[in-house]
Design a protein around this motif. Structure first.
Motif, short mmCIF file in Angstrom:
data_model
loop_
_atom_site.label_atom_id
_atom_site.label_comp_id
_atom_site.label_asym_id
_atom_site.label_seq_id
_atom_site.Cartn_x
_atom_site.Cartn_y
_atom_site.Cartn_z
N ALA A 1 0.82 -1.22 0.00
CA ALA A 1 0.00 0.00 0.00
C ALA A 1 0.85 1.27 0.00
O ALA A 1 0.36 2.35 0.31
CB ALA A 1 -0.93 -0.01 1.21
N THR A 2 2.12 1.13 -0.32
CA THR A 2 2.99 2.32 -0.32
C THR A 2 2.85 3.08 -1.64
O THR A 2 2.44 2.54 -2.66
CB THR A 2 4.47 1.94 -0.14
N ALA B 1 3.67 7.42 -3.38
CA ALA B 1 3.77 8.87 -3.14
C ALA B 1 3.51 9.62 -4.44
O ALA B 1 3.82 9.13 -5.52
CB ALA B 1 5.14 9.23 -2.58
N VAL C 1 9.74 4.82 -5.14
CA VAL C 1 8.66 4.53 -4.18
C VAL C 1 7.46 3.87 -4.85
O VAL C 1 6.82 3.00 -4.26
CB VAL C 1 8.26 5.79 -3.38
N ASN C 2 7.16 4.24 -6.09
CA ASN C 2 5.93 3.72 -6.71
C ASN C 2 6.12 2.45 -7.54
O ASN C 2 5.15 1.79 -7.89
CB ASN C 2 5.30 4.80 -7.59
N LEU D 1 -1.02 -1.54 -4.72
CA LEU D 1 -1.81 -0.37 -5.09
C LEU D 1 -1.11 0.36 -6.23
O LEU D 1 0.01 0.85 -6.10
CB LEU D 1 -2.03 0.55 -3.90
N SER D 2 -1.81 0.39 -7.34
CA SER D 2 -1.36 1.17 -8.50
C SER D 2 -2.25 2.41 -8.54
O SER D 2 -2.68 2.92 -7.50
CB SER D 2 -1.50 0.30 -9.75
N ALA D 3 -2.56 2.91 -9.71
CA ALA D 3 -3.46 4.07 -9.84
C ALA D 3 -3.98 4.12 -11.27
O ALA D 3 -3.23 3.80 -12.21
CB ALA D 3 -2.71 5.36 -9.53
N TYR E 1 4.74 10.15 -11.99
CA TYR E 1 3.83 9.28 -11.24
C TYR E 1 3.13 8.32 -12.19
O TYR E 1 3.06 7.10 -11.93
CB TYR E 1 2.81 10.15 -10.48
N GLY F 1 -9.54 4.01 -6.15
CA GLY F 1 -10.47 5.14 -6.20
C GLY F 1 -9.76 6.37 -5.67
O GLY F 1 -8.55 6.32 -5.36
N THR F 2 -10.49 7.47 -5.56
CA THR F 2 -9.88 8.67 -4.99
C THR F 2 -10.20 8.67 -3.50
O THR F 2 -11.36 8.75 -3.10
CB THR F 2 -10.41 9.94 -5.68
N GLU G 1 -3.61 11.64 3.17
CA GLU G 1 -2.62 12.71 3.02
C GLU G 1 -2.21 12.89 1.57
O GLU G 1 -1.92 13.97 1.09
CB GLU G 1 -1.38 12.33 3.83
N PHE G 2 -2.19 11.76 0.92
CA PHE G 2 -1.79 11.66 -0.48
C PHE G 2 -2.57 12.63 -1.38
O PHE G 2 -2.04 13.26 -2.27
CB PHE G 2 -2.07 10.22 -0.88
N THR G 3 -3.89 12.72 -1.12
CA THR G 3 -4.75 13.54 -1.98
C THR G 3 -5.09 14.89 -1.34
O THR G 3 -5.89 15.63 -1.89
CB THR G 3 -6.08 12.81 -2.27
N1 LIG Z 1 -5.36 8.25 -2.20
C1 LIG Z 1 -5.77 8.11 -3.45
O1 LIG Z 1 -6.75 8.73 -3.89
C2 LIG Z 1 -5.05 7.18 -4.39
C3 LIG Z 1 -5.51 7.09 -5.71
C4 LIG Z 1 -4.88 6.22 -6.59
C5 LIG Z 1 -3.83 5.45 -6.12
N2 LIG Z 1 -3.39 5.56 -4.85
C6 LIG Z 1 -2.27 4.72 -4.42
O2 LIG Z 1 -2.55 4.12 -3.19
C7 LIG Z 1 -1.34 3.94 -2.44
C8 LIG Z 1 -1.53 4.45 -1.03
O3 LIG Z 1 -1.85 5.82 -1.08
P1 LIG Z 1 -2.51 6.54 0.17
O4 LIG Z 1 -3.59 7.39 -0.35
O5 LIG Z 1 -2.80 5.54 1.25
O6 LIG Z 1 -1.31 7.47 0.58
P2 LIG Z 1 -0.71 7.83 2.00
O7 LIG Z 1 -1.77 7.91 3.04
O8 LIG Z 1 0.17 9.01 1.75
O9 LIG Z 1 0.17 6.54 2.32
C9 LIG Z 1 1.33 6.28 1.57
C10 LIG Z 1 2.08 5.16 2.24
O10 LIG Z 1 3.30 4.98 1.53
C11 LIG Z 1 4.37 5.03 2.44
N3 LIG Z 1 5.54 5.65 1.82
C12 LIG Z 1 5.57 6.83 1.15
N4 LIG Z 1 6.82 7.09 0.73
C13 LIG Z 1 7.58 6.04 1.14
C14 LIG Z 1 8.95 5.71 1.03
N5 LIG Z 1 9.79 6.50 0.37
N6 LIG Z 1 9.38 4.55 1.56
C15 LIG Z 1 8.52 3.74 2.23
N7 LIG Z 1 7.21 3.99 2.37
C16 LIG Z 1 6.75 5.13 1.84
C17 LIG Z 1 3.88 5.86 3.60
O11 LIG Z 1 4.61 5.53 4.74
P3 LIG Z 1 4.69 6.55 6.00
O12 LIG Z 1 3.32 6.59 6.57
O13 LIG Z 1 5.70 5.91 6.87
O14 LIG Z 1 5.10 7.86 5.42
C18 LIG Z 1 2.43 5.44 3.69
O15 LIG Z 1 2.31 4.23 4.43
C19 LIG Z 1 -0.25 4.64 -3.24
O16 LIG Z 1 0.46 3.67 -3.98
C20 LIG Z 1 -1.01 5.54 -4.20
O17 LIG Z 1 -0.29 5.72 -5.40
C21 LIG Z 1 -3.98 6.41 -3.96
#
Ligand SMILES: NC(=O)c1ccc[n+]([C@@H]2O[C@H](COP(=O)([O-])OP(=O)(O)OC[C@H]3O[C@@H](n4cnc5c(N)ncnc54)[C@H](OP(=O)(O)O)[C@@H]3O)[C@@H](O)[C@H]2O)c1
Length: 176
Positions: free
Chosen positions: A18-19, A21, A47-48, A74-76, A92, A125-126, A130-132
């Protein structure tokens, strides 16, 4: 990764990466080609794509050979080339497209040693994380628990024929 995963006693029925950025080396996703920066691109890939690939590498020996097991990353959707009508977010998008290829190739290899394994890339999904945080105002979001429930339900419904695929939170196939 070897130390962390090597310390675990498997086998596991589900390994979920689930990592990810959106920023790379402190830079936001690029809007134009002018913004491309090698260090930010490398950080995005690290990271991705590369991190998830290393989890897959060290996860193989943690998956059971004799029963269904799922590796999901998790991709996107923005990593889809076929679905890309807007451009931008170069690094990205490219890193997630590369991750999709790793997952697809890994699925082919895993099916030889772990015939009941299922290896997929998922779009959550969206999600309001923190990511978004900087982008959510322009999109409707779901909460992380909701997103997790959707994804777990998709994972539960996966069949052997789904391995190597790229699916969204509804279980629909996302174009490559
Ligand atoms: N949120 C969305 O709408 C969305 C949409 C499409 C895809 N995604 C994908 O879903 C996944 C999770 O996203 P999220 O929304 O849950 O984001 P998030 O809350 O920011 O979580 C990101 C996770 O990745 C870890 N991470 C980030 N940089 C890292 C690094 N350099 N080394 C190791 N771990 C790292 C973070 O660890 P720490 O907590 O320790 O920082 C955290 O556990 C991602 O792959 C993202 O591309 C998300």
């Amino acid at each position: 990764m070897r130390a962390a995963l090597g310390a675990l006693d498997g086998p596991f029925d589900l390994i979920f990466v689930a990592t990810g950025a959106l920023d790379g080396a402190g830079r936001p996703p690029e809007k134009t080609l002018k913004s491309l920066d090698p260090a930010a691109m490398a950080a995005q890939f690290a990271v991705n794509c590369i991190g998830s690939a290393m989890v897959l590498k060290h996860a193989v020996c943690l998956l059971p050979r004799d029963r269904r097991a799922v590796f999901a990353a998790l991709s996107a959707r923005v990593g889809s080339i076929g679905d890309n009508g807007l451009g931008g977010w170069y690094s990205y998008r490219a890193a997630k497209a590369a991750l999709n290829q790793i997952v697809h190739s890994g699925a082919i290899e895993l099916s030889r040693s772990h015939p009941r394994s299922i290896c997929v890339a998922l779009h959550p999904g969206t999600v309001a994380t923190e990511f978004t945080a900087d982008y959510a105002a322009r999109h409707s979001t779901v909460s992380p628990p909701h997103a997790a429930r959707h994804l777990l339900s998709v994972i539960e419904g996966l069949e052997a024929s789904d391995t190597g695929g790229f699916l969204d939170w509804k279980g629909d196939v996302v174009p490559w």
